[in-house]
Design a protein around this motif. Structure first.
Motif, short mmCIF file in Angstrom:
data_model
loop_
_atom_site.label_atom_id
_atom_site.label_comp_id
_atom_site.label_asym_id
_atom_site.label_seq_id
_atom_site.Cartn_x
_atom_site.Cartn_y
_atom_site.Cartn_z
N LEU A 1 20.01 -47.63 2.67
CA LEU A 1 20.96 -47.70 1.56
C LEU A 1 22.38 -47.37 1.99
O LEU A 1 23.32 -47.52 1.21
CB LEU A 1 20.54 -46.74 0.44
N GLY A 2 22.53 -46.91 3.23
CA GLY A 2 23.86 -46.52 3.69
C GLY A 2 24.36 -45.25 3.04
O GLY A 2 25.57 -45.01 2.93
N ALA A 3 23.43 -44.40 2.62
CA ALA A 3 23.81 -43.11 2.03
C ALA A 3 24.39 -42.21 3.12
O ALA A 3 23.96 -42.26 4.27
CB ALA A 3 22.60 -42.44 1.37
N LYS A 4 25.33 -41.38 2.75
CA LYS A 4 25.94 -40.45 3.69
C LYS A 4 25.38 -39.04 3.58
O LYS A 4 25.67 -38.17 4.41
CB LYS A 4 27.46 -40.41 3.49
N THR A 5 24.54 -38.81 2.55
CA THR A 5 24.01 -37.47 2.31
C THR A 5 22.54 -37.55 1.94
O THR A 5 22.14 -38.35 1.09
CB THR A 5 24.78 -36.76 1.18
N LEU A 6 21.73 -36.70 2.57
CA LEU A 6 20.33 -36.52 2.22
C LEU A 6 20.10 -35.04 1.95
O LEU A 6 20.43 -34.20 2.79
CB LEU A 6 19.41 -36.98 3.35
N ILE A 7 19.57 -34.73 0.78
CA ILE A 7 19.26 -33.34 0.42
C ILE A 7 17.75 -33.20 0.33
O ILE A 7 17.10 -33.89 -0.46
CB ILE A 7 19.91 -32.96 -0.94
N LEU A 8 17.19 -32.33 1.16
CA LEU A 8 15.77 -32.04 1.13
C LEU A 8 15.55 -30.73 0.37
O LEU A 8 15.95 -29.66 0.83
CB LEU A 8 15.20 -31.91 2.55
N ALA A 9 14.96 -30.83 -0.81
CA ALA A 9 14.68 -29.64 -1.60
C ALA A 9 13.35 -29.04 -1.15
O ALA A 9 12.31 -29.69 -1.21
CB ALA A 9 14.62 -30.00 -3.08
N SER A 10 13.42 -27.81 -0.70
CA SER A 10 12.23 -27.14 -0.16
C SER A 10 12.01 -25.84 -0.93
O SER A 10 12.61 -25.61 -1.98
CB SER A 10 12.45 -26.88 1.33
N TYR B 1 20.83 -31.88 4.37
CA TYR B 1 20.81 -30.49 3.96
C TYR B 1 19.39 -30.09 3.59
O TYR B 1 18.67 -30.85 2.94
CB TYR B 1 21.71 -30.26 2.74
N ILE B 2 18.99 -28.90 3.98
CA ILE B 2 17.76 -28.29 3.47
C ILE B 2 18.19 -27.18 2.53
O ILE B 2 18.91 -26.25 2.93
CB ILE B 2 16.87 -27.73 4.58
N VAL B 3 17.78 -27.28 1.27
CA VAL B 3 18.16 -26.30 0.26
C VAL B 3 16.91 -25.80 -0.45
O VAL B 3 15.84 -26.41 -0.38
CB VAL B 3 19.13 -26.89 -0.78
N ASN B 4 17.07 -24.71 -1.15
CA ASN B 4 15.96 -24.16 -1.94
C ASN B 4 15.96 -24.84 -3.30
O ASN B 4 16.79 -24.56 -4.15
CB ASN B 4 16.13 -22.65 -2.09
N GLY B 5 15.00 -25.74 -3.50
CA GLY B 5 14.93 -26.49 -4.74
C GLY B 5 14.49 -25.68 -5.92
O GLY B 5 14.59 -26.13 -7.07
N GLY C 1 10.12 -31.99 -2.93
CA GLY C 1 8.78 -31.71 -2.44
C GLY C 1 7.88 -31.15 -3.52
O GLY C 1 8.33 -30.73 -4.59
N SER C 2 6.60 -31.11 -3.21
CA SER C 2 5.62 -30.61 -4.18
C SER C 2 5.89 -29.15 -4.53
O SER C 2 5.71 -28.73 -5.67
CB SER C 2 4.21 -30.75 -3.61
N SER C 3 6.32 -28.36 -3.54
CA SER C 3 6.58 -26.95 -3.81
C SER C 3 7.72 -26.76 -4.80
O SER C 3 7.73 -25.81 -5.58
CB SER C 3 6.89 -26.20 -2.50
N THR C 4 8.69 -27.69 -4.78
CA THR C 4 9.80 -27.63 -5.74
C THR C 4 9.34 -28.10 -7.11
O THR C 4 9.65 -27.47 -8.13
CB THR C 4 10.96 -28.51 -5.26
N LEU C 5 8.60 -29.19 -7.15
CA LEU C 5 8.15 -29.72 -8.44
C LEU C 5 7.24 -28.76 -9.19
O LEU C 5 7.18 -28.78 -10.42
CB LEU C 5 7.41 -31.05 -8.23
N THR C 6 6.51 -27.96 -8.46
CA THR C 6 5.61 -27.00 -9.10
C THR C 6 6.24 -25.63 -9.27
O THR C 6 5.62 -24.74 -9.84
CB THR C 6 4.32 -26.85 -8.27
N ALA C 7 7.47 -25.47 -8.76
CA ALA C 7 8.20 -24.20 -8.88
C ALA C 7 7.36 -23.03 -8.39
O ALA C 7 7.36 -21.95 -8.97
CB ALA C 7 8.65 -23.97 -10.32
N GLY C 8 6.64 -23.27 -7.29
CA GLY C 8 5.86 -22.20 -6.68
C GLY C 8 4.54 -21.90 -7.36
O GLY C 8 3.87 -20.92 -7.02
#
Length: 254
Positions: free
Chosen positions: A156-165, A227-231, A10-17
């Motif tokens: 894509l048949g992926a088994k894992t999605l990681i959302l960096a927030s 997963y929602i993780v802190n990016g 996400g934008s918040s991760t790319l800008t590191a706050g």
């Protein structure tokens, strides 16, 4: 065959706050992919085009009264240039894939999209996917690529999605507004957390917790662990896979 992991940045991760794109965070991504690529195919769904454009416009002294679609047209090539420069320094090649939700409505376009991304992965190229905001209308406000990343994981048949927030996961209260908020580590029933959603306005991104729940609905339907993780934490992809980071796991797999 390598396991596929879709990572949404996400934008918040790319800008590191901050209000600037963080080269350090993109370096962190590249470093992790370099370590993981022997075992995993990593597909990136990246926001940040609008944030990049606003950064450029601010530096040049213009007022940002321009539409989001136009901002995206300005920022997307600049963002990809940053990815290309940083990733190439780690020996990684990248490719831009711009999609809209219409690309997932017909079987032929879904199949073409899947084949193209898989071809890139076969050649060792990292797909960097973003919504094609320039031609989008209402889609641009649907969730800062959360839903898009889930749709990509599905085809894509992926088994894992990681959302960096910008937070560690889902809390029983908004941790930005309540200091006593408690992290919910595992969610198996989405109806249980509807009352916990409390959004915080953001000038950089459009994806809040509501959009992440919509992404989780797609994942539940296709048995994809999300997963929602802190990016903003270093090594968040590696640590999420290894179970070494605080996060919220969405799974209805038995």
């Amino acid at each position: 065959m390598k396991k596929k992991i879709v990572v949404k940045i996400g934008s918040s991760t790319l800008t590191a706050g901050t209000n600037r794109i963080s080269f350090g965070k993109i370096e962190d991504l590249a470093r992790q992919i370099t370590k993981l690529q022997k075992e995993y195919d990593i597909i990136i769904v990246s926001s940040g085009a609008i944030a990049t454009a606003r950064q450029i416009i601010d530096i040049k002294g213009y007022k940002s009264t321009i539409s989001k679609q136009a901002l995206s047209a300005i920022g997307q090539p600049k963002l990809m240039k940053i990815y290309d420069e940083v990733f190439s320094s780690f020996g990684l090649q990248v490719a831009q894939c711009l999609l809209t939700y219409h690309d997932f409505k017909k079987e032929i376009t879904k199949e073409n999209t899947k084949n193209t991304i898989n071809a890139l992965l076969d050649f060792g190229v990292i797909p960097i996917i973003n919504e094609n905001d320039t031609v989008s209308a209402e889609e641009i406000i649907l969730g800062d690529n959360d839903k898009l990343s889930a749709l990509v994981a599905e085809i894509l048949g992926a088994k894992t999605l990681i959302l960096a927030s910008d937070i560690d996961g889902v809390f029983d209260k908004n941790p930005h507004l309540h200091t006593d908020a408690k992290l919910i580590r595992t969610i198996k029933n989405l109806s249980e957390i509807e009352n916990y959603i409390e959004e915080k306005p953001s000038d950089l991104g459009t994806g809040g917790m509501t959009s992440k729940i919509k992404a989780a609905e797609i994942c539940f339907e296709n048995h994809i662990e999300m997963y929602i993780v802190n990016g903003n934490r270093s090594n968040f992809i590696e640590d999420c896979i290894a179970g070494k980071i605080l996060c919220t796991k969405f799974s209805n797999n038995n």
